[in-house]
Design a protein around this motif. Structure first.
Motif, short mmCIF file in Angstrom:
data_model
loop_
_atom_site.label_atom_id
_atom_site.label_comp_id
_atom_site.label_asym_id
_atom_site.label_seq_id
_atom_site.Cartn_x
_atom_site.Cartn_y
_atom_site.Cartn_z
N ARG A 290 0.83 -1.21 0.00
CA ARG A 290 0.00 0.00 0.00
C ARG A 290 0.86 1.26 0.00
N THR A 291 2.18 1.08 0.08
CA THR A 291 3.07 2.24 0.12
C THR A 291 4.00 2.29 -1.10
N VAL A 292 4.67 1.17 -1.40
CA VAL A 292 5.56 1.15 -2.56
C VAL A 292 4.91 0.36 -3.71
N THR A 293 5.49 0.52 -4.91
CA THR A 293 4.85 -0.04 -6.10
C THR A 293 4.92 -1.56 -6.18
N SER A 294 6.06 -2.12 -5.76
CA SER A 294 6.21 -3.56 -5.98
C SER A 294 6.79 -4.28 -4.76
N ARG B 273 -4.11 3.47 3.01
CA ARG B 273 -3.80 3.27 4.42
C ARG B 273 -4.85 2.47 5.19
N CYS B 274 -6.00 2.21 4.58
CA CYS B 274 -7.02 1.42 5.27
C CYS B 274 -6.85 -0.04 4.87
N ARG C 249 1.38 20.78 3.93
CA ARG C 249 2.18 19.69 4.50
C ARG C 249 1.69 19.30 5.88
N GLN C 250 1.00 20.23 6.52
CA GLN C 250 0.53 19.93 7.88
C GLN C 250 -0.49 18.81 7.90
N VAL C 251 -1.18 18.64 6.81
CA VAL C 251 -2.19 17.58 6.75
C VAL C 251 -1.65 16.46 5.89
N LEU C 252 -0.97 15.53 6.52
CA LEU C 252 -0.39 14.45 5.73
C LEU C 252 -1.03 13.13 6.08
N ALA C 253 -1.26 12.35 5.05
CA ALA C 253 -1.81 11.03 5.29
C ALA C 253 -0.68 10.13 5.74
N PRO C 254 -0.86 9.42 6.86
CA PRO C 254 0.21 8.51 7.28
C PRO C 254 0.34 7.34 6.31
N PHE C 255 1.48 6.66 6.33
CA PHE C 255 1.62 5.43 5.55
C PHE C 255 0.78 4.34 6.20
N ALA C 256 0.46 3.30 5.43
CA ALA C 256 -0.38 2.22 5.95
C ALA C 256 0.17 1.64 7.25
N VAL D 6 1.84 2.93 9.58
CA VAL D 6 1.70 3.83 10.72
C VAL D 6 0.28 3.74 11.30
N SER D 7 -0.71 3.82 10.43
CA SER D 7 -2.10 3.72 10.89
C SER D 7 -2.40 2.35 11.46
N VAL D 8 -1.86 1.32 10.80
CA VAL D 8 -2.13 -0.04 11.29
C VAL D 8 -1.49 -0.23 12.66
N LEU D 9 -0.27 0.27 12.83
CA LEU D 9 0.38 0.15 14.15
C LEU D 9 -0.48 0.84 15.22
#
Ligand SMILES: [Zn+2]
Length: 462
Positions: A54-58, A209-210, A384-391, A393-396
């Protein structure tokens, strides 16, 4: 391609590079090598691939050809390249990079441990894949990190096997943390019913990220889709979706409702407004961009911090709301309502005719803003203040929330006695950051004596 661009926006801000450069970096292929015979290792590999894809391409597990920039080598598996990140799980530790032992992962661990290990490995794998010229938070892959499992699950882990009774329990927020929460909770034994509350719909940007959402969930209601997708993991707990906010459920009639509230909504303001419902017990997790997770718990009556104390209005928050209002062309008072009303949708489409109005109504401003920033429709430095976390981070954050809920509800003698815990998804947890936070005297809830009295009256358990 919102998903890709949201990740690129997050990485570019962490590294101080352009989005284009960041997008190129995220094209980096990562491979995972694991022995078929290593049961824990295979679970770790599976979770890691799920998070990283969900973060990198491959991302590939045991690929036939080895073209990846970095090879995550799990347990005692034999490396296929020279650019490796070793990872293993012993009975007491998660070892990532550095001098991680090259031995098979222990099978004597709780089933949630490979998932936790995968969250921490994902960040380190990203660092390893990008190389030394890019500095991300926490230790480098060469330094490595060791996470004590007892620091996360406690010394005595017998609570894990116990059933946890869920009744009159609400999960507010079916976004990234809500997804991660149920994903983590599936490793435990919840029994009863859990109501999932969220008025929002799944958008393209959400799927990066979901963890339990796929493309086919767009643009359906988050609560419904999360309940549907997660139900099979909970044979003894019924998930009841509600496409609404907690406030809209309007169940606060006799005062005593929201016996237990699990908070996974996506803004500080939304968290504060939940405190006004005077919930009996609150379990909460949040993320600050891609750099930090925060856990909070309180049970009324309490003399310590409430949800509104922890997420007290910060000066930069108002500035951000003003900024959102300005850029979207919406009145600030409307932004404070958190969700886009039909009236606000009309105002936004006047400024941005290329955004369909029906796509807007009901969306959370923060989610909308993240999506639009990622799509470059609204690009400025302040965004930049509103950044979506990586998958990962949210899962942790969600998994740690699930652990906190189950552990406290199982009346574990060894249960954590903190009400506030800040931790980095890029480094091992620091125990000293588990704190007992006092009330904030300026808190919009606690500063009102009548509300404190009401909370005490409603929730004094006899
Ligand atoms: Zn308070």
């Amino acid at each position: 391609m919102t998903r890709k661009s949201e990740n690129a926006a997050t990485l570019s801000s962490l590294l101080g590079i352009t989005d284009e450069e960041a997008a190129n970096l995220l094209e980096v292929p990562i491979s995972i090598t694991v022995d078929e015979s290593d049961r824990t290792g295979r679970a770790l590999a599976h979770e890691l691939a799920k998070l990283l894809s969900r973060t990198v391409t491959s991302v590939e597990i045991n690929p036939k050809e080895h073209t990846a920039s970095i090879e995550v080598v799990i347990g005692a598996a034999w490396p296929k390249t020279s650019h490796i990140l070793p990872v293993t799980v012993t009975e007491g530790e998660i070892q990532i990079g550095g001098s991680a032992a090259r031995k098979e992962c222990s099978s004597e661990i709780a089933s949630v441990v490979p998932l936790i290990a995968a969250c921490y490995t994902a960040g380190m794998a990203l660092k390893a894949a990008l190389g030394d010229s890019f500095v991300l938070p926490g230790p480098s892959p060469t330094e490595g990190m060791v996470i004590s499992i007892a620091d996360i699950l406690g010394e005595d882990q017998s609570w894990i096997e116990r059933e946890t009774l869920f009744s009159d329990t609400y999960l507010a927020g079916a976004g990234a943390i809500g997804n991660g929460f149920l994903y983590g909770l599936s490793h435990f034994r919840p029994v009863g019913t859990l109501t999932i509350v969220d008025p929002d719909k799944v958008s393209d940007g959400n799927t990066n990220r979901c963890i339990l959402f796929q493309d086919e969930d767009i643009p359906h209601p988050k609560a419904l889709r999360l309940a549907k997708n997660a139900q099979s993991m909970f044979p003894f707990c019924e998930l009841l979706p509600e496409e609404a906010t907690i406030q809209q459920l309007g169940k606060r009639k006799d005062g005593r409702w929201l016996y237990r509230l699990i908070v996974a909504v996506d803004s500080r303001r939304a968290r504060r407004s939940l405190q006004n419902e005077i919930p009996g017990e609150v379990f909460d997790a949040s993320t600050t961009g891609a750099v930090e997770c925060v856990l909070h718990h309180h049970k009324q009556p309490t003399e310590l911090a409430c949800l509104a104390c922890v997420y007290h209005e910060a000066p930069d928050e108002l500035a951000r709301e003003r900024h959102i209002a300005e850029l979207l062309g919406v009145d600030i008072e409307l932004v404070k309502q958190h969700y886009v009303t039909p009236e606000a949708a009309q105002q936004i489409t006047q400024k941005y005719p290329n955004i369909p109005q029906q796509e807007l109504a009901g969306q959370a401003y923060d989610s909308l803003f993240k999506a639009l920033c990622g799509e470059q429709r609204l690009k400025t430095a302040e965004n930049r203040q509103v950044l979506a976390p990586f998958a990962f981070v949210s899962v942790l954050a969600g998994v740690l929330l699930a652990i906190d809920v189950v552990r406290r509800l199982s009346q574990d003698d060894d249960a954590p006695n903190f009400n506030y815990f800040r931790l980095s998804p890029w480094a091992p947890p620091v125990q000293d950051l588990r704190q007992e936070r006092p009330r904030n005297i300026a808190c919009e809830f606690c500063s009102q004596q009548v509300l404190l009295e009401t909370a005490r009256r409603i929730w004094t358990r006899t």
